[in-house]
Structure formats: structure tokens, C-alpha cells
Scaffold this motif. Structure first.
Motif, PDB file in Angstrom:
ATOM      1  N   ALA A 131       6.604 -22.649   9.346  1.00 33.65           N
ATOM      2  CA  ALA A 131       5.447 -23.446   8.939  1.00 33.65           C
ATOM      3  C   ALA A 131       5.235 -23.473   7.434  1.00 33.65           C
ATOM      4  N   ALA A 132       6.021 -22.699   6.691  1.00 36.89           N
ATOM      5  CA  ALA A 132       5.834 -22.657   5.239  1.00 36.89           C
ATOM      6  C   ALA A 132       6.420 -23.910   4.596  1.00 36.89           C
ATOM      7  N   PHE A 133       5.758 -24.380   3.536  1.00 36.02           N
ATOM      8  CA  PHE A 133       6.291 -25.515   2.795  1.00 36.02           C
ATOM      9  C   PHE A 133       7.463 -25.059   1.927  1.00 36.02           C
ATOM     10  N   THR A 134       8.442 -25.941   1.778  1.00 36.28           N
ATOM     11  CA  THR A 134       9.591 -25.622   0.930  1.00 36.28           C
ATOM     12  C   THR A 134       9.230 -25.800  -0.545  1.00 36.28           C
ATOM     13  N   ALA A 135      10.098 -25.302  -1.402  1.00 37.01           N
ATOM     14  CA  ALA A 135       9.867 -25.458  -2.842  1.00 37.01           C
ATOM     15  C   ALA A 135       9.856 -26.935  -3.228  1.00 37.01           C
ATOM     16  N   GLU A 136      10.708 -27.741  -2.578  1.00 38.90           N
ATOM     17  CA  GLU A 136      10.751 -29.173  -2.882  1.00 38.90           C
ATOM     18  C   GLU A 136       9.442 -29.856  -2.472  1.00 38.90           C
ATOM     19  N   GLN A 137       8.904 -29.469  -1.327  1.00 40.30           N
ATOM     20  CA  GLN A 137       7.637 -30.061  -0.879  1.00 40.30           C
ATOM     21  C   GLN A 137       6.488 -29.662  -1.793  1.00 40.30           C
ATOM     22  N   ASP A 138       6.476 -28.426  -2.241  1.00 40.44           N
ATOM     23  CA  ASP A 138       5.447 -27.997  -3.192  1.00 40.44           C
ATOM     24  C   ASP A 138       5.556 -28.775  -4.503  1.00 40.44           C
ATOM     25  N   GLU A 139       6.785 -29.073  -4.906  1.00 40.03           N
ATOM     26  CA  GLU A 139       6.977 -29.826  -6.143  1.00 40.03           C
ATOM     27  C   GLU A 139       6.519 -31.275  -5.976  1.00 40.03           C
ATOM     28  N   ILE A 140       6.794 -31.865  -4.813  1.00 36.95           N
ATOM     29  CA  ILE A 140       6.303 -33.220  -4.535  1.00 36.95           C
ATOM     30  C   ILE A 140       4.783 -33.248  -4.625  1.00 36.95           C
ATOM     31  N   ARG A 141       4.136 -32.267  -4.004  1.00 34.78           N
ATOM     32  CA  ARG A 141       2.676 -32.207  -4.016  1.00 34.78           C
ATOM     33  C   ARG A 141       2.135 -32.034  -5.442  1.00 34.78           C
ATOM     34  N   ARG A 142       2.740 -31.122  -6.193  1.00 36.13           N
ATOM     35  CA  ARG A 142       2.250 -30.870  -7.554  1.00 36.13           C
ATOM     36  C   ARG A 142       2.411 -32.095  -8.444  1.00 36.13           C
TER      37      ARG A 142
END
Length: 410
Positions: free
Chosen positions: A3-14
Motif C-alpha cells: 500500500a506504500a506509494f513509490t518514490a516515482e508516485q511521490d515525485e509526481i505528487r510533489r
């Protein structure tokens, strides 16, 4: 499931949150919706070229980023948080998957790279204002009755002699981004009443004759709708032949779109809640902040729990759309409706004026439920698909043996 977000998904969000904080404020939203396109075209190009938003879920062979549905859901949560008016949902969540599922190799190669680059926007045009049913979210799309029926109504398609293509006649109401999309995926009936079947056709409104598009006044200006009239309009069949399972493809795409729409609704609800919290923290009554009163705290806590539960459901649906798409959308739309209504009340007297930004969120909640719901129909159809209301098979009668209970000996 991780269920954790990936580093790429966190970067998309940021990256999205930073960009939209600069260009996606309430004043920017109001300015964008009053343009001819209904959105900021320059910002859309930036989102496509710098972040690859329309191609997030498209394969790399077609110019996409090659990410999954969850990445598109992350992006849509952020665009929903900012109430960004854009063709992202219609193009990336609805039209592009249909082209990828049904299109020929030549059609995919010609259209999907342009969509991924942000050069081409597209949208499905469904007659009768029945988008939720066409996508298999609020009803069974099999048979195509949602498209007006084969005898009359909806959009009718007839082949042109000599293999010169097809002609369409009819109209579709409530077409999402229909006034500005560069490509329409029109659902139409072919074969007449005896052999009626629903097919999808590609219509290029900028070059095809007989297309009249009228932007309609909608409750939510950030979600523009249009009426599309087709008068003997030239069209291209989507796919190699007219035997494709169009309703099945629509239903499959609908479940993925429901997950993306749920994530967007969660972002919108979270944005409304954040603004309500900021208001009650700054507003004072009786010498103290309104947010310090226990009754207000309890209301905000209830809303927070509701939004987070809907968020969990949305991302589970992005992981397994076939099972949870419709239910996640129902939960997200319900959370959005309740949160935005409470946000209006928590803003006090100013919140009840149409000009206040709280009403931008409230209108999005109402319009989304009208377009993709309502919530009770989403849940009812999901329950029907799961067989929850199917009557159990009657048990076979047990054979009676001599001397058993209830038998009279002679």
C-alpha cells in the motif's frame, strides 16, 4: 498488495502540487473556465510536456510513460485538490484506454502518441446523457439501450458503399469537454433494428462536415459539457471490423476510470476540508478561534475520517479496478458531497454566497454525482454484479424412505 506509494508516485505528487500551487489558485481556475477551451491551454501543454500527464498510463511504445493506473490516480488526486479544469479525465482515463483496447494497430500508432504528447485531446460522446450506464457503472451496458435503441434515437450509423467509411446522424448531450476535444469517440447504432449493435466511431470535428458543437451552461464550470450534433457526418470505425465487443470494452474501461475519478474526488474533498480548517483556525468568536470549540473539532474529525476512508478505497480500486472501481467511486462521491456541504457551513455566512470559493468545490460534488452517479445507483449496480441480491437456488427435496419420520405405516 504493497500500500506504500513509490518514490516515482511521490515525485509526481510533489511536482504537481508545486506547479498547481503557482498556477492553480481559485482566481486562476475562474479565469481558465471562461476561456474558449474551458481550461488553461498553456498549463495543459506544460503538464503534458514536463510531467507527461496524459501519457502516464500509456505504453512507452506509443510515447507514454508506461506507468500504471495508480500513477494516473495520484495525478488526478492532485488536479482534483486544485479543482484544475483540464481534459485529463476525458482524454487519459476514458478515450485513450478505449483506443488502446479497440483500435487497430494503425489507429493506435496514429492517435496515442499525439494524446501522450498533449497535442490531441479526446472524449467519448454518449447519447442520452448516460455516461455512467455506458461505462457499466450504474447499469448494464449490454444491448446498448443506453444509446437510444436501434430503431430511433441516439446516433445512427450507416456504411457508405464501396468501403468508403461510415456516416453518422444524431446527437449526444452532456459530452464531457465535447466543445473543445480534437477527437470524438461516438457511440452509435448500426445494422438497423433487427441487427442493431453499438459501435464506436472516430470523428474529427475540426475537419468533418456536419458537426455542430455547443458548449452548455453547466452547474460546475470546471467540468464543461457540450451538445454534439451530427448531420450525415463522416466517421471512421474504431477497430478492424464491426464485431468487436464494444460494450464489454466500455465496461472494462469504466472500472478503471471509476478508480481515477474516485481519486480525483478524494483530492477535491481534501482540498475543501483544508480550506475549512484554515478558516476556522483564523476566524474568532467570543475571544477564541472557532476551530477550538469541541463541536467544530468533532465535525472536522468526522470529515477527516470519511475522506481518508474514501482515499484508501480509491487506491485499492486503482490496484484492482474490476472488483472495486464502482464501489470506490460511490464512497468517494459521497465523501465529497458531505465534505463540501459541511465546508460551506463551516465558512459561515460568506460560505453561502455563490462567489465564495467553497462553492467551487460544492458545485463539483453535485455535478460529478449527476454525471457519473448517483451514489445509490453505483452501489446498487455493484451489488448486482457481485450477486448479492441473487436468490439462492431452492434445495432439492430429500427422498423419503420407509419408516422415516412423517410417514404413516399401513
Amino acid at each position: 498488495m504493497d500500500a506504500a506509494f513509490t518514490a516515482e508516485q511521490d515525485e509526481i505528487r510533489r511536482a504537481l502540487r508545486e506547479l498547481l500551487a503557482e498556477h492553480g489558485g481559485p482566481d486562476d481556475v475562474r479565469s481558465a473556465v471562461r476561456t474558449a477551451d474551458g481550461y488553461d491551454a498553456a498549463l495543459w501543454r506544460q503538464l503534458a510536456q514536463d510531467l507527461g500527464l496524459p501519457g502516464l498510463a500509456l505504453p512507452e511504445e506509443y510515447g507514454g510513460v508506461g506507468r500504471g493506473l495508480a500513477d494516473l490516480a495520484v495525478a488526478c488526486e492532485e488536479t482534483g485538490h486544485a479543482l484544475l479544469p483540464s481534459p485529463l479525465i476525458a482524454t487519459a482515463a476514458l478515450a485513450a484506454p478505449l483506443i488502446a483496447a479497440l483500435g487497430t494497430g494503425a489507429q493506435r500508432a496514429a492517435l496515442l502518441p499525439r494524446i501522450a504528447a498533449g497535442e490531441l485531446t479526446a472524449t467519448p460522446a454518449v447519447p442520452g446523457g448516460s455516461l455512467g450506464t455506458a461505462l457499466g457503472l450504474t447499469g448494464d451496458p449490454t444491448g446498448g439501450a443506453w444509446a437510444g435503441g436501434g430503431r430511433a434515437g441516439g446516433v445512427q450509423a450507416r456504411p457508405v458503399g464501396g468501403g468508403a467509411g461510415w456516416r453518422l446522424y444524431g446527437e449526444a448531450d452532456q459530452v464531457l469537454d465535447g466543445h473543445s476535444a480534437g477527437l470524438l469517440l461516438v457511440a452509435a447504432h448500426a445494422g438497423g433494428f433487427p441487427r442493431s449493435r453499438t459501435l464506436l466511431f472516430l470523428v474529427r470535428p475540426d475537419t468533418a462536415a456536419g458537426v455542430v458543437r455547443t458548449r452548455r451552461t453547466s452547474l460546475d464550470e470546471t467540468r464543461p459539457l457540450a451538445r454534439v450534433e451530427l448531420r450525415d457526418t463522416e466517421a471512421e470505425l474504431l477497430g478492424a471490423d464491426d464485431t468487436a465487443d464494444v460494450t464489454g470494452a466500455l465496461a472494462a474501461v469504466g472500472q478503471g476510470a471509476a478508480a481515477v475519478l474516485a481519486a480525483e474526488a478524494v483530492g477535491t474533498a481534501a482540498g475543501a476540508l483544508e480550506r475549512a480548517v484554515a478558516h476556522v483556525e483564523a476566524r474568532e468568536r467570543f475571544g477564541r478561534a472557532v476551530g477550538s470549540f469541541r463541536a467544530v473539532k468533532h465535525r472536522l474529525a468526522d470529515l477527516y475520517v470519511r475522506v481518508q476512508a474514501a482515499r484508501s478505497a480509491a487506491y485499492y480500486a486503482a490496484w484492482d479496478p474490476a472488483t472495486a472501481g464502482g464501489l470506490a467511486l460511490a464512497q468517494a462521491l459521497e465523501a465529497l458531497r458531505i465534505t463540501t456541504a459541511e465546508a460551506v457551513q463551516l465558512h459561515g455566512g460568506n460560505g453561502f454566497t455563490w462567489e465564495h470559493e467553497a462553492h467551487l468545490y460544492f458545485k463539483r460534488a453535485a455535478a460529478d454525482e449527476l454525471l457519473f452517479g448517483p451514489v445509490h445507483r453505483l452501489r446498487d449496480h455493484a451489488a448486482q454484479r457481485a450477486g448479492l441480491f441473487t436468490a439462492p437456488e431452492p434445495a432439492a427435496p430429500k427422498p423419503v424412505t420407509p419408516g422415516s419420520a412423517g410417514q404413516v405405516a399401513v
